[in-house]
Design a protein around this motif. Sequence first.
Motif: not given
Length: 454
Positions: A405-420
Motif C-alpha cells: 500500500e505504501e508503494a501503491f500510494n505515491k506520486e512517481y511523477y509530478k501530477g501523476l499519482k498512484m492510488n491503491g
Amino acid sequence: MKIFKLLFLILSVVTFGQTIVDNQPANYNFPKLKSSITMPVTIPLAEISNMINASVKDLIYQDDSYTDNNNDQFKVKVWKTRPIRLVGGTDQNILIEVPLKIWAEKGIGTLGIYTYQNTTFETVMSFSTTLNFQNNWTIKTTTEPNGFRWVVKPVLDFGRLQIPITGLVEKSLIEQQQKFSKTIDQQLATQLNFQQYVVTAWNVFSNPFNISEEYKTWLKVTPISVNVTPLKFYGNQINTNLGIDIYSETFTGNKPASSPPVKTAADFSFTSALNGKFLIQTTANIPFTQATEIARNLFLNKEYDVGGSSVKIKDIKVYGVKDKVMIEADTEGYVNGKAFISGIPVYDEAKKKIVLSDTKFNLRTANILQKTATLLFRGRIVKMIEEEYGIPTQDIESSSKKSIEEAFNKEYYKGLKMNGKVFNLKPGRILMNPYGITAVIDTNASLKLVLNGM
C-alpha cells in the motif's frame, strides 16, 4: 501538452514489498496473472484552450484592399483581444468563445471619389466543437460556427450621416469563421495524436523492473489491451477512464528477457465499465534457521507423556528434503534416538500459520526393544507436531500489506499519482528452496493512476 504526455506515459514503477529474511533468493518463476489497472483521467479544458491560443495569432484576419469583393471600398482587420475560452457544452461538445477587436474602414462616394471613415468595435465569435476519441489514439474534432455576439455594433460616423456596416462586417467574418473552424480542427488533430506516447509507454512496460536488487527479484508488467470509457463533458473539464489489462509476473534469479518493442500501438476498445481488480504475487522466504528457532521455542527440553513414561526432546532442527519439511528431534527417556517427522507445508488460513500436512514418521534408535514403542510414540509426537508446530504468517501478511500500500500510494511523477488499496492478501502456494520455505503471497487490490495538480 504536459498533461497529455503524462496521460499515456504510465510508468507504474511499483516496488512491491517483500518480507525476505535470508540473503539467498528462491529461484522460482511465477505464473502470469491477468489483472487490470484503472486510470481516471481528467483533461482540463484550459489545456486544450492553451493549445488553441498558442496556434492562433493575435491578428486573425486582414483585408487591405478597397477594390476587392466587387469594389466594396471596405478594409477590415480582426484581432484576438483576450485568450480564447472553452467551456463544456450540454451535448458532449465544447463551446469556444473568441473575443475580437475589429477595425473597419469604409469609403462613401461615386465616380471614383470617396470619403473614408473608420471605426473600431468589439464582438465575441462563438464555435461549437465536438470531440470523438478514435480507437487509434487520435481525437477527431468537428468545429462549427455558432454565430456572433456584438458588444457594440459597428457604425461609421460621417457627421450627419451614420452608416451601419454590420452586414458588411458579418459577411466577411462569417466567411473567415468557416475557415477558422477548419484551422481549429487541423491544430487539434496535430496536437491530440497520442500514438507516440502510447508506443513509448508500451515499450517501457516491456522491460522488467528490479524490485529487489539484493534478492534478485524482478517484476514484469506486460500490457495486453486498453479499454476506454466514453468521454464525459463538464463545465471546465473532460473526464474518462482508462482500463489497462495486463499480465503481472514475478521472477527471482536472473533478469528475465524483455518483450519485443512495438512500433505502433494497438487500437483500444470502448467499454461502459472497467474491471478495477489488480492481482499480483510476491514471495516471503522463511529460512530454515528461523523455522528451527520456532521449533526449539516450542519443544526444546520439554517432556511429554508416552504410555505412562516420559520422553524429553533434547535437540531439534528443521530442514528441507525435496518438497517436504523435515523435523529432526533428538529424544531421551522412554525413547532414545532420533525421530524424523516430514510433511508437506501448507497454509492454514484459520491459524494464520504454515503447517505440515500428510506427515510421515520414522524413528532411528539403537535399542531394538524401543522399536516396539514406535507406534505409541509416533501417534503422540505426530499429533503434537501437527497441532502445535507452525510458522506464523500474521507479521508477514501485515508487513506485505503495508509495503504494497505504501508503494501503491505515491506520486512517481509530478501530477501523476498512484492510488491503491489492498483488499485481500494471504499466502497461497508454499514452495521449498535450498535455504528455506517460500510462501507465495496472493494479493487482491485496486490500483488507480490519477492525474492531478496540473
